[in-house]
Write an enzyme that holds these catalytic residues in place. Structure first.
Site, PDB file in Angstrom:
ATOM      1  N   SER A   4      -5.575   1.392  -3.808  1.00  0.00           N
ATOM      2  CA  SER A   4      -6.941   1.216  -3.022  1.00  0.00           C
ATOM      3  C   SER A   4      -8.254   1.463  -4.017  1.00  0.00           C
ATOM      4  O   SER A   4      -9.289   0.903  -3.464  1.00  0.00           O
ATOM      5  CB  SER A   4      -6.916   2.274  -2.056  1.00  0.00           C
ATOM      6  OG  SER A   4      -7.834   2.337  -1.144  1.00  0.00           O
ATOM      7  N   ILE A  56      -8.964   0.872  -6.829  1.00  0.00           N
ATOM      8  CA  ILE A  56      -9.144  -0.191  -8.087  1.00  0.00           C
ATOM      9  C   ILE A  56     -10.011  -1.313  -7.104  1.00  0.00           C
ATOM     10  O   ILE A  56     -10.799  -2.009  -7.593  1.00  0.00           O
ATOM     11  CB  ILE A  56      -8.002  -0.647  -8.729  1.00  0.00           C
ATOM     12  CG1 ILE A  56      -7.461   0.417  -9.845  1.00  0.00           C
ATOM     13  CG2 ILE A  56      -8.180  -1.890  -9.347  1.00  0.00           C
ATOM     14  CD1 ILE A  56      -6.236   0.132 -10.536  1.00  0.00           C
ATOM     15  N   TRP A  57      -9.170  -1.418  -5.856  1.00  0.00           N
ATOM     16  CA  TRP A  57      -9.732  -2.678  -4.974  1.00  0.00           C
ATOM     17  C   TRP A  57     -11.072  -2.504  -4.440  1.00  0.00           C
ATOM     18  O   TRP A  57     -11.929  -3.464  -4.499  1.00  0.00           O
ATOM     19  CB  TRP A  57      -8.586  -2.806  -3.759  1.00  0.00           C
ATOM     20  CG  TRP A  57      -9.193  -3.870  -2.883  1.00  0.00           C
ATOM     21  CD1 TRP A  57      -8.972  -5.363  -2.971  1.00  0.00           C
ATOM     22  CD2 TRP A  57     -10.102  -3.803  -1.692  1.00  0.00           C
ATOM     23  NE1 TRP A  57      -9.487  -6.060  -1.965  1.00  0.00           N
ATOM     24  CE2 TRP A  57     -10.265  -5.245  -1.012  1.00  0.00           C
ATOM     25  CE3 TRP A  57     -10.696  -2.604  -0.990  1.00  0.00           C
ATOM     26  CZ2 TRP A  57     -10.766  -5.353   0.271  1.00  0.00           C
ATOM     27  CZ3 TRP A  57     -11.379  -2.870   0.193  1.00  0.00           C
ATOM     28  CH2 TRP A  57     -11.569  -4.430   0.505  1.00  0.00           C
ATOM     29  N   HIS A  58     -11.540  -1.277  -4.510  1.00  0.00           N
ATOM     30  CA  HIS A  58     -13.015  -0.873  -4.000  1.00  0.00           C
ATOM     31  C   HIS A  58     -13.942  -0.998  -4.875  1.00  0.00           C
ATOM     32  O   HIS A  58     -15.007  -1.329  -4.629  1.00  0.00           O
ATOM     33  CB  HIS A  58     -12.832   0.569  -3.475  1.00  0.00           C
ATOM     34  CG  HIS A  58     -12.430   0.991  -2.133  1.00  0.00           C
ATOM     35  ND1 HIS A  58     -11.021   1.118  -1.760  1.00  0.00           N
ATOM     36  CD2 HIS A  58     -13.431   0.852  -0.770  1.00  0.00           C
ATOM     37  CE1 HIS A  58     -11.242   1.023  -0.241  1.00  0.00           C
ATOM     38  NE2 HIS A  58     -12.394   0.947   0.049  1.00  0.00           N
ATOM     39  N   GLY A  59     -13.480  -1.185  -6.158  1.00  0.00           N
ATOM     40  CA  GLY A  59     -14.550  -1.400  -7.282  1.00  0.00           C
ATOM     41  C   GLY A  59     -14.145  -1.121  -8.869  1.00  0.00           C
ATOM     42  O   GLY A  59     -13.105  -0.630  -8.762  1.00  0.00           O
TER      43      GLY A  59
END
Length: 311
Positions: A283, A285-288
């Site tokens: 989560s 890593i996915w956000h930025g």
């Protein structure tokens, strides 16, 4: 589109072959076809997530490798790539994965109309910030949409106005103070910085939630009901409840496509805690692409593990 068609072909072949063999041989035969389907799904995941990783995170990876090389005194450096990112790649990549997995699991039949699948993947209101829709959420509505009615028009515009109020009047006004404090935090007392931190939390929510209201309202004008993404998250009594109320479509995606495949809570407490940490690492890593996002994800995962340990 190809993955859905290929999975359907394998599933139909499996049904035909199962009828031709003895009952005692069917389990082994199903396992063979299941492995074939998994290879196709894996290809879809590698295509969607691989493209996302290369375009969005390769620069972050190269920059960190260069930092390590510099610390070691090495004279070589990796070239840091810079890509022009497709709009909404983080969202339509996950929708593509969810579609392939749902076809594999038999939750939905594969779409045979390319235009219909393209419409689902590229529906314009959600492309930039979500919500992350499953095919069963919106595809039928998009394809069978009726005439625009006064009720949908008025209700949709009202929700857009509500979202713009959150975004422009609350989030953007708070941003002026937050930017001033965060940019020059050395000039302010601790109390002012603490207030700015709380205001930043409110700003994030009002910005994202306001955008979601505008998205929902736009879709409603066309008679399309999209899954809600927020449900009063700041009234949650725990971190785990918070994630059931905040960015709900992302939480649902991670639960079904990361947490459950890792084993969920079926393999003992230790493995459960590890799975939770891995989910929130993903989560973050996915956000930025940044260590702050990774740390933020791990903090939320750690908080949920501590909640479970302490009951």
């Amino acid at each position: 589109y190809w993955v859905g068609k290929r999975l359907t072909a394998i599933q139909q072949e499996q049904k035909a072959q199962v009828k031709l063999v003895e009952r005692s041989e069917r389990k082994a035969l199903k396992l063979v076809y299941q492995k074939r389907q998994r290879k196709v799904v894996l290809l879809a995941i590698l295509f969607h997530i691989g493209g996302l990783l290369v375009l969005k995170y390769s620069g972050f990876f190269a920059a960190n490798v260069n930092a390590v090389l510099a610390a070691l005194g090495a004279g070589v450096r990796m070239k840091v790539p810079h890509f022009l990112l497709p709009i909404g790649i983080s969202f339509f990549s996950l929708q593509g994965v969810a579609y392939a997995v749902d076809v594999y699991r038999g939750v939905i039949p594969a779409e045979t109309n390319f235009g219909r699948l393209a419409l689902f993947m590229s529906f314009f209101p959600q492309i930039v910030e979500g919500p992350i829709c499953r095919y069963s959420d919106t595809a039928e509505q998009l394809w069978n949409v009726g005439a625009i009615t006064w009720q949908n028009l008025s209700s949709g515009f009202l929700r857009i106005l509500y979202g713009l109020t959150k975004k422009l009047i609350v989030a953007d006004r708070l941003n002026l103070m937050i930017t001033a404090v965060f940019t020059n935090y050395g000039e302010y007392q601790g109390g002012v910085i603490a207030i700015a931190a709380v205001c930043y939390t409110i700003q994030l929510y009002m910005d994202f939630s306001g955008t979601m209201d505008a998205v929902m309202g736009t879709a409603e004008i066309f008679g399309v009901k999209m899954p809600e993404n927020f449900q009063r998250p700041f009234f949650s009594k725990s971190i785990s409840e918070f994630w059931k109320r905040w960015h709900m479509t992302l939480t649902s995606f991670l639960r079904e496509n990361v947490y459950f495949p890792l084993g969920g809570s079926r393999k003992g407490k230790g493995r459960t805690y590890l799975n939770i940490l891995l989910v929130y690492l993903v989560s973050g890593i996915w956000h930025g692409a940044g260590w702050t996002f990774i740390l933020w994800g791990m903090l939320h995962g750690l908080a949920q593990v501590l909640e479970r340990l302490w009951g």
